[in-house]
Motif scaffolding. Structure first.
Motif, PDB file in Angstrom:
ATOM      1  N   LEU A  46      49.062  40.015  46.397  1.00  0.00           N
ATOM      2  CA  LEU A  46      47.880  40.442  47.147  1.00  0.00           C
ATOM      3  C   LEU A  46      46.655  39.808  46.514  1.00  0.00           C
ATOM      4  N   LEU A  47      45.847  39.122  47.318  1.00  0.00           N
ATOM      5  CA  LEU A  47      44.587  38.542  46.855  1.00  0.00           C
ATOM      6  C   LEU A  47      43.466  39.132  47.699  1.00  0.00           C
ATOM      7  N   ILE A  48      42.493  39.760  47.048  1.00  0.00           N
ATOM      8  CA  ILE A  48      41.440  40.466  47.793  1.00  0.00           C
ATOM      9  C   ILE A  48      40.055  40.189  47.230  1.00  0.00           C
ATOM     10  N   ASN A  49      39.054  40.460  48.059  1.00  0.00           N
ATOM     11  CA  ASN A  49      37.710  40.708  47.573  1.00  0.00           C
ATOM     12  C   ASN A  49      37.682  42.173  47.160  1.00  0.00           C
ATOM     13  N   VAL A  50      37.055  42.509  46.049  1.00  0.00           N
ATOM     14  CA  VAL A  50      36.978  43.910  45.656  1.00  0.00           C
ATOM     15  C   VAL A  50      36.145  44.649  46.697  1.00  0.00           C
ATOM     16  N   PRO A  51      36.703  45.666  47.365  1.00  0.00           N
ATOM     17  CA  PRO A  51      35.964  46.385  48.408  1.00  0.00           C
ATOM     18  C   PRO A  51      34.680  47.011  47.857  1.00  0.00           C
ATOM     19  N   SER A  52      33.616  46.918  48.630  1.00  0.00           N
ATOM     20  CA  SER A  52      32.354  47.520  48.215  1.00  0.00           C
ATOM     21  C   SER A  52      32.412  49.033  48.416  1.00  0.00           C
ATOM     22  N   GLU A  53      31.391  49.724  47.927  1.00  0.00           N
ATOM     23  CA  GLU A  53      31.328  51.178  48.073  1.00  0.00           C
ATOM     24  C   GLU A  53      31.249  51.590  49.538  1.00  0.00           C
ATOM     25  N   THR A  54      30.758  50.674  50.391  1.00  0.00           N
ATOM     26  CA  THR A  54      30.586  51.001  51.808  1.00  0.00           C
ATOM     27  C   THR A  54      31.769  50.557  52.671  1.00  0.00           C
ATOM     28  N   SER A  55      32.785  49.947  52.064  1.00  0.00           N
ATOM     29  CA  SER A  55      33.952  49.501  52.838  1.00  0.00           C
ATOM     30  C   SER A  55      34.688  50.700  53.428  1.00  0.00           C
ATOM     31  N   THR A  56      35.034  50.591  54.694  1.00  0.00           N
ATOM     32  CA  THR A  56      35.738  51.681  55.367  1.00  0.00           C
ATOM     33  C   THR A  56      37.191  51.333  55.678  1.00  0.00           C
ATOM     34  N   ASP A  57      37.592  50.105  55.364  1.00  0.00           N
ATOM     35  CA  ASP A  57      38.991  49.714  55.541  1.00  0.00           C
ATOM     36  C   ASP A  57      39.357  48.711  54.467  1.00  0.00           C
TER      37      ASP A  57
END
Length: 245
Positions: A46-57
């Motif tokens: 899995l390669l991701i951008n680290v979800p921000s505090e406002t990410s909802t998915d």
């Protein structure tokens, strides 16, 4: 001991990380990740951008993965991004760490520990590790590997950590170059715009005077052009690329 691991990591990066920028496509990066998964007796990456505090998915933050589509959909449907101890740790620390789906999710405070652990167990990703990464622009991401084997030892952690930044930077750069050339048709933009407003394919077909099949065709084509895993991620990418208001 530290010198030996440093030497091992350098050798591993030369073996697996050299030439990443010459691969030229995400498909080639994915093939290299598949080889690493097999070498270590794992199930997926899995390669991701680290979800921000406002990410909802979660899906809109995924860059590359061999996780099954069903797993991503179930993860988002259950709202597991909220209260995830793994995501919270990625937001707060740049140190690599191992995870165990059962033990790690016991720290959830939302009552969804059993749901989360069961999801990872069901797809054979109950144990693994996350390796935080960043590029020169300061964008933060992570490379993760999972399976059912025993925990990584120190040498394996050092080897895999040596690749995280190189792979993350390569994929981010590839996408940045491709976004400059992405062109969506008027209908594709219309469908994505209505999708961003929460409309279903049926509702869009009524609004636009098109068949549901045609609406899905435009959405699927836009999703492919944006190299997204689903329409939610396609909307997020289109917004980030300035293709949607």
């Amino acid at each position: 001991m530290a010198d030996r691991f440093h030497t091992t990591s350098a050798h591993f990066q030369n073996r697996w990380g050299s030439g990443l920028s010459a691969l030229g496509s995400e498909e080639s990066v994915a093939e290299k990740l598949d080889l690493i998964v097999k070498r270590y007796g794992l199930r997926g990456y899995l390669l991701i951008n680290v979800p921000s505090e406002t990410s909802t998915d979660f899906s809109s933050n995924v860059l590359l993965t061999s996780w099954p589509d069903e797993m991503l959909k179930t993860y988002d449907h259950a709202g597991l991004i909220f209260g995830s101890p793994v995501i919270e740790r990625l937001r707060q620390s740049t140190n690599p760490f191992t995870y165990d789906a059962d033990r790690t999710n016991r720290r959830r405070a939302d009552g969804k520990a059993a749901i989360a652990a069961s999801l990872f167990d069901r797809h054979g990703l109950s144990r693994g590790a996350y390796f935080p990464a960043h590029n020169s622009a300061g964008l933060r991401g992570a490379l993760a590997f999972g399976g059912t084997r025993e925990a990584f030892n120190s040498q394996e952690m050092a080897e895999l950590n040596a690749l995280a930044n190189a792979i993350f930077t390569e994929v981010v750069d590839l996408r940045a170059g491709r976004r400059q050339n992405v062109s969506l048709s008027r209908r594709e933009i219309e469908c994505l715009s209505w999708a961003s407003a929460g409309k279903t394919s049926v509702e869009m077909s009524e609004i636009l005077g098109l068949s549901e099949y045609t609406v899905n065709h435009y959405l699927n084509r836009a999703t492919r052009k944006l190299d997204a895993v689903n329409r939610v991620q396609a909307v997020a990418k289109a917004i980030r690329a300035g293709l949607l208001n």
